[in-house]
Scaffold this active site. Structure first.
Site, PDB file in Angstrom:
ATOM      1  N   THR A   1      -4.936  -9.906  37.682  1.00 43.85           N
ATOM      2  CA  THR A   1      -5.107  -8.529  38.160  1.00 43.85           C
ATOM      3  C   THR A   1      -3.887  -7.686  37.781  1.00 43.85           C
ATOM      4  O   THR A   1      -4.011  -6.540  37.337  1.00 43.85           O
ATOM      5  CB  THR A   1      -5.302  -8.536  39.689  1.00 43.85           C
ATOM      6  OG1 THR A   1      -6.409  -9.398  39.987  1.00 43.85           O
ATOM      7  CG2 THR A   1      -5.597  -7.152  40.225  1.00 43.85           C
TER       8      THR A   1
ATOM      9  N   GLY B   1      -2.598 -12.299  32.313  1.00 50.35           N
ATOM     10  CA  GLY B   1      -3.839 -11.520  32.291  1.00 50.35           C
ATOM     11  C   GLY B   1      -4.624 -11.640  33.583  1.00 50.35           C
ATOM     12  O   GLY B   1      -5.851 -11.684  33.597  1.00 50.35           O
TER      13      GLY B   1
ATOM     14  N   LYS C   1     -14.760  -0.832  51.874  1.00 46.61           N
ATOM     15  CA  LYS C   1     -13.967  -1.374  52.984  1.00 46.61           C
ATOM     16  C   LYS C   1     -13.424  -0.197  53.786  1.00 46.61           C
ATOM     17  O   LYS C   1     -12.664   0.605  53.255  1.00 46.61           O
ATOM     18  CB  LYS C   1     -12.808  -2.207  52.408  1.00 46.61           C
ATOM     19  CG  LYS C   1     -11.756  -2.585  53.427  1.00 46.61           C
ATOM     20  CD  LYS C   1     -10.619  -3.362  52.806  1.00 46.61           C
ATOM     21  CE  LYS C   1      -9.511  -3.600  53.811  1.00 46.61           C
ATOM     22  NZ  LYS C   1      -8.377  -4.321  53.230  1.00 46.61           N
TER      23      LYS C   1
ATOM     24  N   ALA D   1      -9.548  -7.761  48.321  1.00 51.57           N
ATOM     25  CA  ALA D   1      -9.634  -6.640  49.269  1.00 51.57           C
ATOM     26  C   ALA D   1      -8.465  -5.707  48.986  1.00 51.57           C
ATOM     27  O   ALA D   1      -7.368  -6.164  48.677  1.00 51.57           O
ATOM     28  CB  ALA D   1      -9.547  -7.158  50.700  1.00 51.57           C
TER      29      ALA D   1
HETATM   30  P1  FAD Z   1      -2.131 -14.483  38.537  1.00 49.01           P
HETATM   31  O1  FAD Z   1      -3.505 -14.118  38.948  1.00 49.01           O
HETATM   32  O2  FAD Z   1      -1.624 -15.818  38.958  1.00 49.01           O
HETATM   33  O3  FAD Z   1      -2.081 -14.379  36.955  1.00 49.01           O
HETATM   34  C1  FAD Z   1      -1.076 -15.001  36.199  1.00 49.01           C
HETATM   35  C2  FAD Z   1      -1.402 -14.848  34.730  1.00 49.01           C
HETATM   36  O4  FAD Z   1      -0.300 -15.357  33.986  1.00 49.01           O
HETATM   37  C3  FAD Z   1      -2.638 -15.608  34.252  1.00 49.01           C
HETATM   38  O5  FAD Z   1      -3.381 -14.797  33.389  1.00 49.01           O
HETATM   39  C4  FAD Z   1      -2.060 -16.780  33.480  1.00 49.01           C
HETATM   40  O6  FAD Z   1      -2.917 -17.203  32.432  1.00 49.01           O
HETATM   41  C5  FAD Z   1      -0.793 -16.139  32.936  1.00 49.01           C
HETATM   42  N1  FAD Z   1       0.210 -17.120  32.554  1.00 49.01           N
HETATM   43  C6  FAD Z   1       0.941 -17.939  33.340  1.00 49.01           C
HETATM   44  N2  FAD Z   1       1.730 -18.726  32.586  1.00 49.01           N
HETATM   45  C7  FAD Z   1       1.499 -18.377  31.293  1.00 49.01           C
HETATM   46  C8  FAD Z   1       1.986 -18.812  30.047  1.00 49.01           C
HETATM   47  N3  FAD Z   1       2.894 -19.805  29.952  1.00 49.01           N
HETATM   48  N4  FAD Z   1       1.521 -18.241  28.923  1.00 49.01           N
HETATM   49  C9  FAD Z   1       0.619 -17.262  28.982  1.00 49.01           C
HETATM   50  N5  FAD Z   1       0.115 -16.785  30.126  1.00 49.01           N
HETATM   51  C10 FAD Z   1       0.547 -17.351  31.271  1.00 49.01           C
HETATM   52  N6  FAD Z   1      -4.023  -9.060  47.241  1.00 49.01           N
HETATM   53  C11 FAD Z   1      -4.737  -8.045  47.740  1.00 49.01           C
HETATM   54  O7  FAD Z   1      -4.458  -6.888  47.431  1.00 49.01           O
HETATM   55  N7  FAD Z   1      -5.784  -8.273  48.584  1.00 49.01           N
HETATM   56  C12 FAD Z   1      -6.118  -9.515  48.997  1.00 49.01           C
HETATM   57  O8  FAD Z   1      -7.087  -9.674  49.736  1.00 49.01           O
HETATM   58  C13 FAD Z   1      -5.331 -10.604  48.548  1.00 49.01           C
HETATM   59  N8  FAD Z   1      -5.609 -11.865  48.942  1.00 49.01           N
HETATM   60  C14 FAD Z   1      -4.797 -12.884  48.507  1.00 49.01           C
HETATM   61  C15 FAD Z   1      -4.993 -14.177  49.020  1.00 49.01           C
HETATM   62  C16 FAD Z   1      -4.144 -15.189  48.633  1.00 49.01           C
HETATM   63  C17 FAD Z   1      -4.316 -16.563  49.208  1.00 49.01           C
HETATM   64  C18 FAD Z   1      -3.120 -14.955  47.679  1.00 49.01           C
HETATM   65  C19 FAD Z   1      -2.212 -16.056  47.219  1.00 49.01           C
HETATM   66  C20 FAD Z   1      -2.955 -13.693  47.149  1.00 49.01           C
HETATM   67  C21 FAD Z   1      -3.772 -12.647  47.573  1.00 49.01           C
HETATM   68  N9  FAD Z   1      -3.570 -11.351  47.112  1.00 49.01           N
HETATM   69  C22 FAD Z   1      -4.291 -10.329  47.625  1.00 49.01           C
HETATM   70  C23 FAD Z   1      -2.618 -11.074  46.036  1.00 49.01           C
HETATM   71  C24 FAD Z   1      -3.392 -10.957  44.717  1.00 49.01           C
HETATM   72  O9  FAD Z   1      -4.198 -12.100  44.540  1.00 49.01           O
HETATM   73  C25 FAD Z   1      -2.423 -10.819  43.548  1.00 49.01           C
HETATM   74  O10 FAD Z   1      -1.520  -9.790  43.822  1.00 49.01           O
HETATM   75  C26 FAD Z   1      -3.166 -10.478  42.288  1.00 49.01           C
HETATM   76  O11 FAD Z   1      -4.232 -11.370  42.053  1.00 49.01           O
HETATM   77  C27 FAD Z   1      -2.230 -10.480  41.102  1.00 49.01           C
HETATM   78  O12 FAD Z   1      -1.940 -11.766  40.650  1.00 49.01           O
HETATM   79  P2  FAD Z   1      -1.102 -11.863  39.309  1.00 49.01           P
HETATM   80  O13 FAD Z   1      -1.849 -11.167  38.251  1.00 49.01           O
HETATM   81  O14 FAD Z   1       0.273 -11.424  39.609  1.00 49.01           O
HETATM   82  O15 FAD Z   1      -1.026 -13.433  39.038  1.00 49.01           O
END
Ligand code: FAD
Length: 519
Positions: free
Chosen positions: A16, A14, A79, A51
């Site tokens: 982004t 859950g 932006k 961003a």
């Molecule tokens: P996460 O935010 O890690 O979410 C993972 C989810 O999985 C969580 O809800 C967690 O609860 C769930 N989960 C994990 N294990 C389990 C489990 N066993 N059971 C149930 N749920 C579980 N992108 C941009 O476009 N612009 C930016 O400026 C940018 N800056 C960034 C800076 C950094 C340092 C990093 C590392 C990334 C950046 N990104 C940026 C990328 C962006 O942050 C991600 O693409 C975006 O937040 C999506 O993350 P996600 O949802 O894939 O993972």
């Protein structure tokens, strides 16, 4: 019924990625599919990613959301560009703006600028946006009108990123990631998405090795036809359960860590700069993202060159006293992509699919692009392999393309004052980029040799980075000596006039968002 569509979708995660996927699939298919999203209350989201790239507008439009609906709820700002500081030398900066590059007599204006440099700022001379950012301007007037349309795409605005090539909307957004997830949670659950807060403790496979269910600690089995892995860098479903290998980009992009701070700011006092800033540092670079009530900032660095304590100390010094009491979020980054993002009945979207460092804010773009492709190649009960293959090749090409573009930033940076920066000049580069570098060393990059997708037509992004970072010598096309330059010089003047008039008439971002806040 081999053509019956797949109806039961389980999204794990859950952040982004999870909520963007749930919201978009709901907007696309309504109640013709059943979506369950499970997220852990114990495993946090990554907490960064604020961003975006200008395609994001289509995401909100697709959801039927206007800026006034979602921006205040997410403390969002505009932006207009990425501002690169100190990549060439200390004190130097340039913008990579969201603005279509003009052509004159068949040559991109940046080519003309190389032949007839009207100042030492290619960005100010070739783009209107640079002056708007220097003046902290909003791209909209106080009555919400968009700045004059003559360099914005016209009526036939594209609906998908695929249609988007060539068109350039003049801005993207910054927003608070957790507020966006919260906003999209409400959007999706109000439209029927089932929300389960629980830990996935096991992943069930059937006899073919396809996912049959995920098991949660308190809600038991969640069965589905299609599973979307949005578990972030863990890749719980795709990489762990299905053992899909991860292809690292680390040989060409060595930054593998980040430390982030959320620094309070006061919109009534501090200027809201309408761009993301990327400031080069000894072992990487620092991002600065201005939001309505705070600044998101972080140091992206390579552990081979700097340890986390030094990175945090450097970041705190960079921010100054405002950073004193805020906790640091240290992040280990997995740089690269899963070999295939869609395997059997599991599609990974977000960090589980792949990630390059956030230098051009492409993480959320990857998510949006992947969701669009998923809708386009959505499976039926026969699970036609060609749909998966087309999806995987689209996603792979985009990530590999962005990787090349990011490598160019380091290779192109004139800065070579320590081992980290010297190594950026000798490290391997992806093959396709190596071929282009060879061509560019003998002539200015043209539309045939730059990466043609997602960078506008002419594909100006590469030109901006080459001209801005200044380490790779490029020269004007010899043909320009034979073409009458009057029209090009008139275009430079027109840009100057337009910029002056817009800076005079557009409000500052602070004024614009105060109006939005105060009504
Ligand atoms: P996460 O935010 O890690 O979410 C993972 C989810 O999985 C969580 O809800 C967690 O609860 C769930 N989960 C994990 N294990 C389990 C489990 N066993 N059971 C149930 N749920 C579980 N992108 C941009 O476009 N612009 C930016 O400026 C940018 N800056 C960034 C800076 C950094 C340092 C990093 C590392 C990334 C950046 N990104 C940026 C990328 C962006 O942050 C991600 O693409 C975006 O937040 C999506 O993350 P996600 O949802 O894939 O993972």
């Amino acid at each position: 019924m081999t053509h019956a569509p797949v109806r039961d979708v389980v999204i794990v995660g859950g952040g982004t990625a999870g909520w963007m996927t749930a919201a978009y699939l709901t907007a696309a298919f309504g109640d013709r599919i059943n979506i369950t999203l499970v997220e852990s209350a114990d495993v946090g989201t990554i907490g960064v990613g604020e961003a975006t790239f200008s395609d994001i507008r289509h995401f909100f439009e697709f959801l039927g959301l206007a800026e006034r609906d979602w921006m205040p709820a997410c403390n969002a700002t505009y932006k207009l560009a990425v501002r690169f500081e100190d990549w060439r030398e200390p004190g130097h900066h340039f913008y990579h703006p969201f603005e279509q590059l003009r052509s004159v007599k068949g040559f991109p204006l940046t080519d003309w600028w190389l032949r007839y440099p009207t100042s030492d700022r290619f960005d100010v001379d070739c783009f209107v946006m640079a002056s708007l950012i220097d003046g902290n301007r909003s791209p909209r007037y106080l009555d919400n009108r968009l700045l004059e349309q003559d360099f914005v795409e016209g009526e036939a605005a594209p609906n998908t990123i695929a249609e988007y090539q060539g068109a350039q909307f003049p801005y993207a957004y910054h927003f608070e990631a957790h507020l966006l997830a919260k906003y999209l949670t409400k959007y999706a659950t109000q439209r029927g998405v089932r929300h389960v807060v629980d830990n996935v403790v096991d992943v069930g496979l059937d006899e073919r090795g396809w996912l049959s269910h995920v098991r949660t600690a308190e809600h038991g089995r969640l069965d589905g036809d299609l599973f979307v892995d949005c578990t972030g860098f863990r890749g719980l479903l795709l990489n762990k359960a299905l053992e899909e290998p991860f292809v690292s980009y680390q040989d060409t992009l060595p930054n593998d860590s980040a430390v982030a701070l959320q620094v309070p700011m006061d919109m009534d006092k501090d200027p809201l700069r309408p761009c993301t800033t990327a400031t080069a540092q000894d072992a990487g670079w620092i991002w600065t993202i201005p939001l309505i009530s705070r600044i998101g900032t972080g140091y992206v660095y390579a552990r081979d060159y700097m340890d986390p304590e030094e990175a945090e100390r450097t970041l705190r010094e960079f921010v100054g006293p405002a950073a004193a009491d805020v906790p640091a979020n240290h992040i280990r980054m997995r740089i690269g992509r899963s070999r295939r993002s869609w395997v059997n009945n599991c599609v990974a979207i977000g960090l589980s699919s792949g990630f390059v460092e956030p230098l051009e804010s492409t993480g959320i773009f990857f998510i949006h692009y992947a969701i669009e492709q998923l809708v386009k190649y959505y499976p039926a009960a026969d699970w036609d392999l060609s749909l998966r293959e087309q999806y995987n090749s689209a996603v792979m090409n985009v990530m590999d393309g962005v990787r090349e573009f990011l490598v160019l930033h380091y290779r192109g940076a004139k800065r070579a004052d320590n081992q980290y920066w010297r190594d950026t000049k000798t490290r391997a580069v992806p093959d396709a980029l190596a071929e282009r570098l060879e061509l560019w060393e003998s002539k200015v990059p043209d539309t045939g040799t730059v990466y043609p997708r997602y960078h506008g037509l002419p594909p100006y992004s590469y030109n901006c980075i080459l001209l801005g970072t200044g380490g790779i010598p490029v020269r004007p096309s010899p043909a320009l000596d034979l073409v009458d330059e009057k029209a090009a010089l008139a275009e430079f003047q027109a840009i100057k006039d337009k910029a002056r008039s817009l800076v005079r008439t557009l409000p500052t971002q602070n004024a614009y968002f105060k109006r939005m806040r105060d009504g």
